[in-house]
Design an enzyme around this catalytic site. Structure first.
Site, PDB file in Angstrom:
ATOM      1  N   GLU A   9     -21.749 -75.131  55.779  1.00 51.52           N
ATOM      2  CA  GLU A   9     -22.887 -75.818  55.164  1.00 51.52           C
ATOM      3  C   GLU A   9     -24.029 -76.055  56.145  1.00 51.52           C
ATOM      4  O   GLU A   9     -25.151 -76.360  55.739  1.00 51.52           O
ATOM      5  CB  GLU A   9     -22.446 -77.148  54.549  1.00 51.52           C
TER       6      GLU A   9
ATOM      7  N   GLU B  98     -18.410 -71.141  33.147  1.00 48.18           N
ATOM      8  CA  GLU B  98     -18.109 -71.571  31.782  1.00 48.18           C
ATOM      9  C   GLU B  98     -19.168 -71.140  30.773  1.00 48.18           C
ATOM     10  O   GLU B  98     -18.923 -71.161  29.565  1.00 48.18           O
ATOM     11  CB  GLU B  98     -17.945 -73.094  31.741  1.00 48.18           C
TER      12      GLU B  98
END
Length: 308
Positions: free
Chosen positions: A120, A89
Site C-alpha cells: 500500500e 457481484e
C-alpha cells in the site's frame, strides 16, 4: 529484528482511541458485542451526510459507462477487498460486461487473501496499474480509510493525468482533497471500537458507499424496472426461479404465462417483461429495448406511443 525503513504517523480519527470502548477488554461477551454494535449504528448517519458527494460520483460513473468507458476501483487491504467484492457481484446481479467495473488491489490477487508487505506504500505501483488500464473518460474511485494511502493516491494522480474523472472515499475528514481528485467523499465515522482497526466502522461505511454507488449507477443505466432486478443473469436454480418470480411481480400474470414468455424471449427477462406489459411481440419488444438503451420504462413508453 528488522527495522521498518519508514514510519508514518497518520492523523486520522480512525487512529484515535475511542472513549466509549476503553474498557472493552473487561466486558462480558454481550458487553463487547453491544459496544461494537453501538459504534456500528453511527455509520449510516455518517454515510447520509456525504450523499451529495456520492451522487456526483454516481453521475461520473454513469457518464463514463454511457460513453463506452469503464469504472475502476482502487484500494489496499480492507478497502481493496471490499472493492473487489463489489465489482465481482455486479456481473451476475445486473448482467453487465465483466470489464465495466475493474478493481485494482495493492499487492495483486495474493493480497486479497493475505497481507503483502509495503504494497500500500507504493505510489508508483498504483500509477503503473492505472497507466495500463485506464482511458480518458473512465471514472476511477479510490478507497483509503486514512485518505493518504500512497498506492491509491498514486493511482488517482495518474488517472487524472490520463483524463479520467476521479473520486476518493475516506474516513478521514481532516485529510485535504488530493490534487486532481474531482470528488472527495470523506465519511466521519470517528474512532474505531478498536483503535486503528479500519475493517470496522470505516470498512462498514465503505461497504455501504460501494453498494449504494454501484446500485445507483445500475439503476440510472436502466438495469432495473421499479425495484426489480430485470437485468440479472440466471446462473443457478435459485436465480432461474427468481427470474420467473420477477416477471410475476411486475406483470401480475401466472407462472405459466411468465415461463412461456421467457422461453419465447430466448431467456431474456427484459424482452419478456416488455412483451408481457405492452402486448407487443418479442421482436418489437427487443427492438424497443435496444432503441431505449435497455430502459424498460422508456421502451414501454415508445411502444405505447406507437400504438397510440
Amino acid at each position: 529484528m528488522s527495522v521498518p525503513c519508514q514510519t508514518v504517523h497518520v492523523d486520522s480519527p480512525t487512529e484515535q482511541r475511542n472513549p466509549r470502548t476503553v474498557d472493552i477488554d473487561l466486558m462480558s461477551t454481550m458487553g463487547i458485542l453491544g459496544a461494537i454494535n453501538a459504534e456500528d449504528r453511527r455509520v449510516p448517519d455518517a454515510v447520509a451526510a456525504v450523499l451529495p458527494q456520492l451522487a456526483r460520483a454516481v453521475d461520473y460513473a454513469v457518464e463514463a459507462l454511457r460513453g463506452g468507458g469503464r469504472v475502476h476501483y482502487v484500494g489496499a487491504g480492507t478497502s481493496g477487498r471490499l472493492a473487489t467484492l463489489d465489482a465481482a457481484e455486479l456481473v451476475p446481479t445486473f448482467n453487465v460486461p465483466g470489464d465495466w467495473f475493474i478493481a485494482h488491489h495493492a499487492g495483486g490477487e495474493k493480497a486479497l487473501r493475505q497481507a503483502v508487505e509495503n504494497a500500500e506504500d507504493d505510489a508508483d505501483a498504483g500509477a503503473a496499474e492505472i497507466a495500463l488500464s485506464v482511458r480518458p473518460g473512465d471514472f476511477v474511485l479510490g478507497l483509503a480509510a486514512s485518505g493518504r494511502t500512497p498506492y491509491v493516491l498514486g493511482a488517482l494522480a495518474e488517472a487524472s493525468r490520463i483524463g479520467a474523472h476521479t473520486g476518493l472515499v475516506s474516513a478521514n475528514p481532516r485529510a485535504a482533497q488530493p490534487p486532481g481528485v474531482d470528488v472527495l467523499i470523506a465519511v466521519a465515522t470517528g474512532p474505531e471500537a478498536i483503535a486503528g482497526s479500519t475493517r470496522m466502522k470505516a470498512g462498514t461505511a465503505q461497504k455501504l458507499i460501494l453498494t449504494a454507488f454501484s446500485s445507483a449507477t445500475m439503476i440510472k443505466l436502466g438495469k432495473t424496472y421499479s425495484n426489480l432486478m430485470v437485468s440479472m443473469r440466471a446462473t443457478n436454480a435459485k436465480l432461474r426461479g427468481r427470474t420467473i418470480r420477477i416477471l410475476q411481480e411486475a406483470t401480475g400474470m401466472t407462472m405459466a404465462d411468465c415461463s412461456d414468455a421467457l422461453t419465447e424471449a430466448g431467456g431474456d427477462l427484459k424482452v419478456a417483461l416488455v412483451h408481457l406489459l405492452s402486448g407487443s411481440d418479442v421482436t418489437r419488444s427487443a427492438e424497443a429495448l435496444s432503441s431505449a438503451g435497455g430502459h424498460v420504462r422508456k421502451a414501454l413508453d415508445s411502444l405505447h406511443l406507437r400504438a397510440g
